[in-house]
Motif scaffolding. Structure first.
Motif, PDB file in Angstrom:
ATOM      1  N   SER A  37       0.818  -1.217   0.000  1.00  0.00           N
ATOM      2  CA  SER A  37       0.000   0.000   0.000  1.00  0.00           C
ATOM      3  C   SER A  37       0.847   1.259   0.000  1.00  0.00           C
ATOM      4  CB  SER A  37      -0.977   0.004   1.169  1.00  0.00           C
ATOM      5  OG  SER A  37      -0.321   0.200   2.379  1.00  0.00           O
ATOM      6  N   ASP A  38       2.089   1.164   0.466  1.00  0.00           N
ATOM      7  CA  ASP A  38       2.995   2.316   0.450  1.00  0.00           C
ATOM      8  C   ASP A  38       3.363   2.736  -0.967  1.00  0.00           C
ATOM      9  OD1 ASP A  38       2.966   2.427   3.199  1.00  0.00           O
ATOM     10  OD2 ASP A  38       4.907   1.432   3.459  1.00  0.00           O
ATOM     11  N   LYS A  39       3.030   1.914  -1.960  1.00  0.00           N
ATOM     12  CA  LYS A  39       3.325   2.242  -3.355  1.00  0.00           C
ATOM     13  C   LYS A  39       2.439   3.374  -3.874  1.00  0.00           C
ATOM     14  CE  LYS A  39       4.215  -1.076  -6.279  1.00  0.00           C
ATOM     15  NZ  LYS A  39       5.466  -0.527  -6.773  1.00  0.00           N
ATOM     16  N   GLY A  40       1.320   3.656  -3.210  1.00  0.00           N
ATOM     17  CA  GLY A  40       0.477   4.764  -3.631  1.00  0.00           C
ATOM     18  C   GLY A  40      -1.002   4.499  -3.416  1.00  0.00           C
ATOM     19  N   PRO A  41      -1.838   5.511  -3.647  1.00  0.00           N
ATOM     20  CA  PRO A  41      -3.272   5.424  -3.368  1.00  0.00           C
ATOM     21  C   PRO A  41      -3.980   4.270  -4.074  1.00  0.00           C
ATOM     22  CG  PRO A  41      -2.651   7.675  -3.893  1.00  0.00           C
ATOM     23  CD  PRO A  41      -1.450   6.810  -4.150  1.00  0.00           C
ATOM     24  N   GLN A  42      -3.654   4.025  -5.329  1.00  0.00           N
ATOM     25  CA  GLN A  42      -4.295   2.942  -6.068  1.00  0.00           C
ATOM     26  C   GLN A  42      -4.027   1.604  -5.368  1.00  0.00           C
ATOM     27  OE1 GLN A  42      -2.812   2.419 -10.020  1.00  0.00           O
ATOM     28  NE2 GLN A  42      -4.301   0.848 -10.536  1.00  0.00           N
ATOM     29  N   TRP A  43      -2.801   1.428  -4.901  1.00  0.00           N
ATOM     30  CA  TRP A  43      -2.422   0.184  -4.242  1.00  0.00           C
ATOM     31  C   TRP A  43      -3.079   0.081  -2.869  1.00  0.00           C
ATOM     32  CZ3 TRP A  43       0.488  -3.444  -6.793  1.00  0.00           C
ATOM     33  CH2 TRP A  43       1.030  -3.027  -8.005  1.00  0.00           C
ATOM     34  N   GLN A  44      -3.200   1.196  -2.162  1.00  0.00           N
ATOM     35  CA  GLN A  44      -3.824   1.192  -0.840  1.00  0.00           C
ATOM     36  C   GLN A  44      -5.249   0.688  -0.921  1.00  0.00           C
ATOM     37  OE1 GLN A  44      -3.500   5.269   0.360  1.00  0.00           O
ATOM     38  NE2 GLN A  44      -1.340   5.115   0.856  1.00  0.00           N
ATOM     39  N   LYS A  45      -5.967   1.144  -1.906  1.00  0.00           N
ATOM     40  CA  LYS A  45      -7.385   0.821  -2.020  1.00  0.00           C
ATOM     41  C   LYS A  45      -7.635  -0.659  -2.292  1.00  0.00           C
ATOM     42  CE  LYS A  45     -11.580   2.091  -4.417  1.00  0.00           C
ATOM     43  NZ  LYS A  45     -12.200   2.926  -5.430  1.00  0.00           N
ATOM     44  N   PHE A  46      -6.798  -1.279  -3.100  1.00  0.00           N
ATOM     45  CA  PHE A  46      -7.106  -2.628  -3.563  1.00  0.00           C
ATOM     46  C   PHE A  46      -6.304  -3.747  -2.912  1.00  0.00           C
ATOM     47  CE2 PHE A  46      -8.415   0.117  -7.141  1.00  0.00           C
ATOM     48  CZ  PHE A  46      -9.771  -0.143  -7.054  1.00  0.00           C
ATOM     49  N   THR A  47      -5.437  -3.440  -1.966  1.00  0.00           N
ATOM     50  CA  THR A  47      -4.659  -4.509  -1.334  1.00  0.00           C
ATOM     51  C   THR A  47      -5.050  -4.730   0.128  1.00  0.00           C
ATOM     52  OG1 THR A  47      -2.850  -2.959  -0.872  1.00  0.00           O
ATOM     53  CG2 THR A  47      -2.686  -4.267  -2.891  1.00  0.00           C
ATOM     54  N   THR A  48      -6.145  -4.126   0.571  1.00  0.00           N
ATOM     55  CA  THR A  48      -6.621  -4.345   1.934  1.00  0.00           C
ATOM     56  C   THR A  48      -7.215  -5.744   2.059  1.00  0.00           C
ATOM     57  OG1 THR A  48      -8.834  -3.510   1.471  1.00  0.00           O
ATOM     58  CG2 THR A  48      -7.176  -1.893   2.194  1.00  0.00           C
ATOM     59  N   SER A  49      -7.388  -6.212   3.280  1.00  0.00           N
ATOM     60  CA  SER A  49      -7.923  -7.554   3.499  1.00  0.00           C
ATOM     61  C   SER A  49      -9.348  -7.711   2.971  1.00  0.00           C
ATOM     62  CB  SER A  49      -7.857  -7.921   4.979  1.00  0.00           C
ATOM     63  OG  SER A  49      -8.593  -7.008   5.748  1.00  0.00           O
ATOM     64  N   GLN A  50     -10.106  -6.623   2.885  1.00  0.00           N
ATOM     65  CA  GLN A  50     -11.465  -6.741   2.362  1.00  0.00           C
ATOM     66  C   GLN A  50     -11.497  -6.804   0.838  1.00  0.00           C
ATOM     67  OE1 GLN A  50     -12.813  -3.048   4.144  1.00  0.00           O
ATOM     68  NE2 GLN A  50     -13.342  -2.273   2.134  1.00  0.00           N
ATOM     69  N   HIS A  51     -10.429  -6.400   0.166  1.00  0.00           N
ATOM     70  CA  HIS A  51     -10.385  -6.412  -1.288  1.00  0.00           C
ATOM     71  C   HIS A  51      -9.502  -7.504  -1.874  1.00  0.00           C
ATOM     72  CE1 HIS A  51     -11.831  -2.205  -0.770  1.00  0.00           C
ATOM     73  NE2 HIS A  51     -12.578  -2.583  -1.777  1.00  0.00           N
ATOM     74  N   ALA A  52      -8.645  -8.109  -1.062  1.00  0.00           N
ATOM     75  CA  ALA A  52      -7.714  -9.096  -1.607  1.00  0.00           C
ATOM     76  C   ALA A  52      -7.444 -10.227  -0.627  1.00  0.00           C
ATOM     77  CB  ALA A  52      -6.393  -8.420  -1.983  1.00  0.00           C
ATOM     78  N   LEU A  53      -7.699 -11.446  -1.091  1.00  0.00           N
ATOM     79  CA  LEU A  53      -7.287 -12.632  -0.351  1.00  0.00           C
ATOM     80  C   LEU A  53      -5.836 -12.904  -0.701  1.00  0.00           C
ATOM     81  CD1 LEU A  53     -10.409 -14.881  -1.013  1.00  0.00           C
ATOM     82  CD2 LEU A  53      -9.909 -13.521   1.030  1.00  0.00           C
ATOM     83  N   VAL A  54      -5.143 -13.638   0.165  1.00  0.00           N
ATOM     84  CA  VAL A  54      -3.721 -13.902  -0.046  1.00  0.00           C
ATOM     85  C   VAL A  54      -3.450 -15.394   0.085  1.00  0.00           C
ATOM     86  CG1 VAL A  54      -1.398 -13.487   0.839  1.00  0.00           C
ATOM     87  CG2 VAL A  54      -3.062 -11.625   0.825  1.00  0.00           C
ATOM     88  N   ALA A  55      -2.623 -15.891  -0.826  1.00  0.00           N
ATOM     89  CA  ALA A  55      -2.103 -17.255  -0.714  1.00  0.00           C
ATOM     90  C   ALA A  55      -0.583 -17.172  -0.771  1.00  0.00           C
ATOM     91  CB  ALA A  55      -2.624 -18.121  -1.853  1.00  0.00           C
ATOM     92  N   VAL A  56       0.081 -17.930   0.086  1.00  0.00           N
ATOM     93  CA  VAL A  56       1.540 -17.988   0.098  1.00  0.00           C
ATOM     94  C   VAL A  56       1.933 -19.389  -0.337  1.00  0.00           C
ATOM     95  CG1 VAL A  56       3.616 -17.804   1.511  1.00  0.00           C
ATOM     96  CG2 VAL A  56       1.698 -16.255   1.927  1.00  0.00           C
ATOM     97  N   ASN A  57       2.686 -19.458  -1.411  1.00  0.00           N
ATOM     98  CA  ASN A  57       3.099 -20.751  -1.970  1.00  0.00           C
ATOM     99  C   ASN A  57       1.887 -21.660  -2.197  1.00  0.00           C
ATOM    100  OD1 ASN A  57       5.817 -19.950  -1.966  1.00  0.00           O
ATOM    101  ND2 ASN A  57       6.009 -20.540   0.178  1.00  0.00           N
ATOM    102  N   GLN A  58       0.825 -21.067  -2.751  1.00  0.00           N
ATOM    103  CA  GLN A  58      -0.410 -21.748  -3.147  1.00  0.00           C
ATOM    104  C   GLN A  58      -1.215 -22.300  -1.973  1.00  0.00           C
ATOM    105  OE1 GLN A  58       0.471 -24.477  -6.357  1.00  0.00           O
ATOM    106  NE2 GLN A  58       1.467 -22.877  -7.546  1.00  0.00           N
TER     107      GLN A  58
END
Length: 82
Positions: A37-58
């Motif tokens: 999210s530190d990359k900028g406003p566009q990234w802040q909006k779409f990388t929150t836990s409500q907008h993006a699920l995360v998988a690590v090594n599938q």
């Protein structure tokens, strides 16, 4: 170095399919979200836990899951269906 992969609508909204990110120490998913999210406003909006699920090594990850150099991290929008 970790590899971030973006899928679905998230990839379209961020205009990014893949990103390499250098980390010097292991971090948890919550910290990684902040780094992205530190990359900028566009990234802040779409990388929150409500907008993006995360998988690590599938494997689905939680906010406390540890990510280390060499890991592959996928971010994708939550899936809904009927």
């Amino acid at each position: 170095m970790i590899t971030l992969l973006f899928f679905g609508r998230l990839r379209e909204l961020l205009a990014c399919e893949r990103l390499s990110l250098s980390i010097s120490n292991p971090v948890d998913v919550a910290t990684l979200r902040q780094m992205i999210s530190d990359k900028g406003p566009q990234w802040q909006k779409f990388t929150t836990s409500q907008h993006a699920l995360v998988a690590v090594n599938q494997t689905m990850a939680q906010e406390h899951t540890i990510i280390k150099a060499g890991d592959e991290v996928a971010l994708f929008p939550p899936v809904t269906g009927g």
